[in-house]
Design an enzyme around this catalytic site. Sequence first.
Site, mmCIF file in Angstrom:
data_model
loop_
_atom_site.group_PDB
_atom_site.id
_atom_site.type_symbol
_atom_site.label_atom_id
_atom_site.label_comp_id
_atom_site.label_asym_id
_atom_site.label_seq_id
_atom_site.Cartn_x
_atom_site.Cartn_y
_atom_site.Cartn_z
ATOM 1 N N THR A 8 0.836 -1.198 0.000
ATOM 2 C CA THR A 8 0.000 0.000 0.000
ATOM 3 C C THR A 8 0.870 1.247 0.000
ATOM 4 O O THR A 8 1.984 1.223 0.518
ATOM 5 C CB THR A 8 -0.927 0.045 1.235
ATOM 6 O OG1 THR A 8 -1.713 1.240 1.176
ATOM 7 C CG2 THR A 8 -0.151 0.036 2.539
ATOM 8 N N ASN A 9 0.336 2.324 -0.565
ATOM 9 C CA ASN A 9 1.008 3.617 -0.483
ATOM 10 C C ASN A 9 0.381 4.481 0.596
ATOM 11 O O ASN A 9 0.717 5.652 0.726
ATOM 12 C CB ASN A 9 0.919 4.344 -1.838
ATOM 13 C CG ASN A 9 1.867 3.731 -2.853
ATOM 14 O OD1 ASN A 9 3.053 3.597 -2.589
ATOM 15 N ND2 ASN A 9 1.335 3.343 -4.004
ATOM 16 N N ASN A 10 -0.537 3.908 1.336
ATOM 17 C CA ASN A 10 -1.286 4.676 2.330
ATOM 18 C C ASN A 10 -0.716 4.390 3.731
ATOM 19 O O ASN A 10 -0.910 3.312 4.295
ATOM 20 C CB ASN A 10 -2.767 4.261 2.237
ATOM 21 C CG ASN A 10 -3.652 5.076 3.139
ATOM 22 O OD1 ASN A 10 -3.240 5.442 4.234
ATOM 23 N ND2 ASN A 10 -4.856 5.345 2.690
ATOM 24 N N ASP A 69 -7.863 -3.344 -0.581
ATOM 25 C CA ASP A 69 -8.621 -2.349 -1.333
ATOM 26 C C ASP A 69 -9.925 -2.111 -0.600
ATOM 27 O O ASP A 69 -10.587 -3.064 -0.159
ATOM 28 C CB ASP A 69 -8.880 -2.785 -2.784
ATOM 29 C CG ASP A 69 -9.138 -1.562 -3.666
ATOM 30 O OD1 ASP A 69 -8.335 -0.600 -3.604
ATOM 31 O OD2 ASP A 69 -10.124 -1.547 -4.413
ATOM 32 N N PHE A 149 -8.459 8.854 8.754
ATOM 33 C CA PHE A 149 -8.120 9.380 7.428
ATOM 34 C C PHE A 149 -9.310 9.186 6.496
ATOM 35 O O PHE A 149 -10.334 8.616 6.885
ATOM 36 C CB PHE A 149 -6.868 8.689 6.880
ATOM 37 C CG PHE A 149 -7.058 7.236 6.546
ATOM 38 C CD1 PHE A 149 -7.038 6.269 7.539
ATOM 39 C CD2 PHE A 149 -7.266 6.832 5.224
ATOM 40 C CE1 PHE A 149 -7.231 4.921 7.228
ATOM 41 C CE2 PHE A 149 -7.446 5.487 4.904
ATOM 42 C CZ PHE A 149 -7.434 4.536 5.909
ATOM 43 N N ASP A 152 -13.311 9.059 7.180
ATOM 44 C CA ASP A 152 -13.618 8.804 8.596
ATOM 45 C C ASP A 152 -14.477 9.889 9.265
ATOM 46 O O ASP A 152 -15.366 9.557 10.059
ATOM 47 C CB ASP A 152 -12.325 8.603 9.399
ATOM 48 C CG ASP A 152 -11.782 7.192 9.251
ATOM 49 O OD1 ASP A 152 -12.509 6.312 8.745
ATOM 50 O OD2 ASP A 152 -10.617 6.961 9.648
ATOM 51 N N ARG A 178 -11.516 -2.615 8.009
ATOM 52 C CA ARG A 178 -10.126 -3.090 7.922
ATOM 53 C C ARG A 178 -9.762 -3.924 9.146
ATOM 54 O O ARG A 178 -9.068 -4.931 9.031
ATOM 55 C CB ARG A 178 -9.161 -1.898 7.793
ATOM 56 C CG ARG A 178 -7.681 -2.321 7.643
ATOM 57 C CD ARG A 178 -6.799 -1.192 7.167
ATOM 58 N NE ARG A 178 -7.285 -0.689 5.895
ATOM 59 C CZ ARG A 178 -8.041 0.426 5.775
ATOM 60 N NH1 ARG A 178 -8.324 1.149 6.837
ATOM 61 N NH2 ARG A 178 -8.492 0.803 4.599
HETATM 62 P P1 ITT Z 1 -3.529 1.942 -1.585
HETATM 63 O O1 ITT Z 1 -4.354 1.650 -2.817
HETATM 64 O O2 ITT Z 1 -2.136 2.337 -1.888
HETATM 65 O O3 ITT Z 1 -3.626 0.853 -0.550
HETATM 66 P P2 ITT Z 1 -5.483 4.071 -1.192
HETATM 67 O O4 ITT Z 1 -5.559 5.211 -0.220
HETATM 68 O O5 ITT Z 1 -5.568 4.365 -2.657
HETATM 69 O O6 ITT Z 1 -4.168 3.234 -0.840
HETATM 70 P P3 ITT Z 1 -7.958 2.561 -1.381
HETATM 71 O O7 ITT Z 1 -7.960 2.644 -2.862
HETATM 72 O O8 ITT Z 1 -8.238 1.254 -0.743
HETATM 73 O O9 ITT Z 1 -6.580 3.044 -0.768
HETATM 74 O O10 ITT Z 1 -8.926 3.630 -0.711
HETATM 75 C C1 ITT Z 1 -10.096 4.094 -1.302
HETATM 76 C C2 ITT Z 1 -10.541 5.359 -0.657
HETATM 77 O O11 ITT Z 1 -11.205 5.059 0.558
HETATM 78 C C3 ITT Z 1 -9.467 6.392 -0.333
HETATM 79 O O12 ITT Z 1 -9.997 7.671 -0.621
HETATM 80 C C4 ITT Z 1 -9.257 6.244 1.143
HETATM 81 O O13 ITT Z 1 -8.894 7.472 1.737
HETATM 82 C C5 ITT Z 1 -10.631 5.788 1.615
HETATM 83 N N1 ITT Z 1 -10.482 4.880 2.755
HETATM 84 C C6 ITT Z 1 -9.861 3.672 2.761
HETATM 85 N N2 ITT Z 1 -9.886 3.145 3.995
HETATM 86 C C7 ITT Z 1 -10.552 4.044 4.779
HETATM 87 C C8 ITT Z 1 -10.887 4.091 6.143
HETATM 88 O O14 ITT Z 1 -10.531 3.103 6.977
HETATM 89 N N3 ITT Z 1 -11.549 5.144 6.606
HETATM 90 C C9 ITT Z 1 -11.911 6.151 5.784
HETATM 91 N N4 ITT Z 1 -11.619 6.211 4.487
HETATM 92 C C10 ITT Z 1 -10.941 5.156 3.980
#
Ligand code: ITT
Length: 192
Positions: A8-10, A69, A149, A152, A178
């Site tokens: 992941t990049n997050n 995802d 983030f 949320d 998650r």
């Molecule tokens: P990676 O693909 O690199 O893992 P990403 O941020 O692109 O990181 P996603 O495509 O899974 O991750 O995320 C889709 C969107 O949902 C993105 O805008 C996130 O900020 C949001 N998101 C993901 N998990 C979340 C959470 O636990 N709470 C709130 N928003 C979330």
Amino acid sequence: MQELVFATNNAHKIEEIRRIVDGRFRILSLNDIGCHEDIPETSSTLEGNARQKARFVKEHYGFDCFADDTGLMVDALGGAPGVYSARYAGPGHDSKANMALLLKNLEGISARSARFVTEICLILDGKEHIFEGRVDGEILTSAQGEAGFGYDPVFRPYESDRSFALMSPDEKNAISHRGRATAKLLAFLLNP
Ligand code: ITT
């Protein structure tokens, strides 16, 4: 301790998952393995994207790994933003713009049910495994809280009277999409 790459990049996702598996597995980030690429996510499903991200790391870097995802599905919007949650307000990951558009599109709508869904794809010893977690709740009428983030601040799980952004990391993990998917991943890793 066994090491696993989280594709992941997050950084927020890494932080959340490390809290859950801490002491049992060492989670390496893409940075830790020298991967600075933008991994393609071109599937029309969460599961497809999770598989795509995990396969990319396995194929190009050779590590056992997992990817997450996640999407936010809002019933009144026909399941949007769903798999396109990251780019709802346009390209990029601007959470503020995404939330603003979501609140605008729900203006005047009282049926605000929604759910977060996470699909995790683990690649271990050449095999793929999928773990799903979901949480039902509603979209608030304004952002509440600063923690967490993404979406949320505007999501309140039915199990709580507060948005995810008003919870501690452990409170969110205990009931979140998650957190639930990761609990299944961890149970599998500890007892394959
Ligand atoms: P990676 O693909 O690199 O893992 P990403 O941020 O692109 O990181 P996603 O495509 O899974 O991750 O995320 C889709 C969107 O949902 C993105 O805008 C996130 O900020 C949001 N998101 C993901 N998990 C979340 C959470 O636990 N709470 C709130 N928003 C979330």
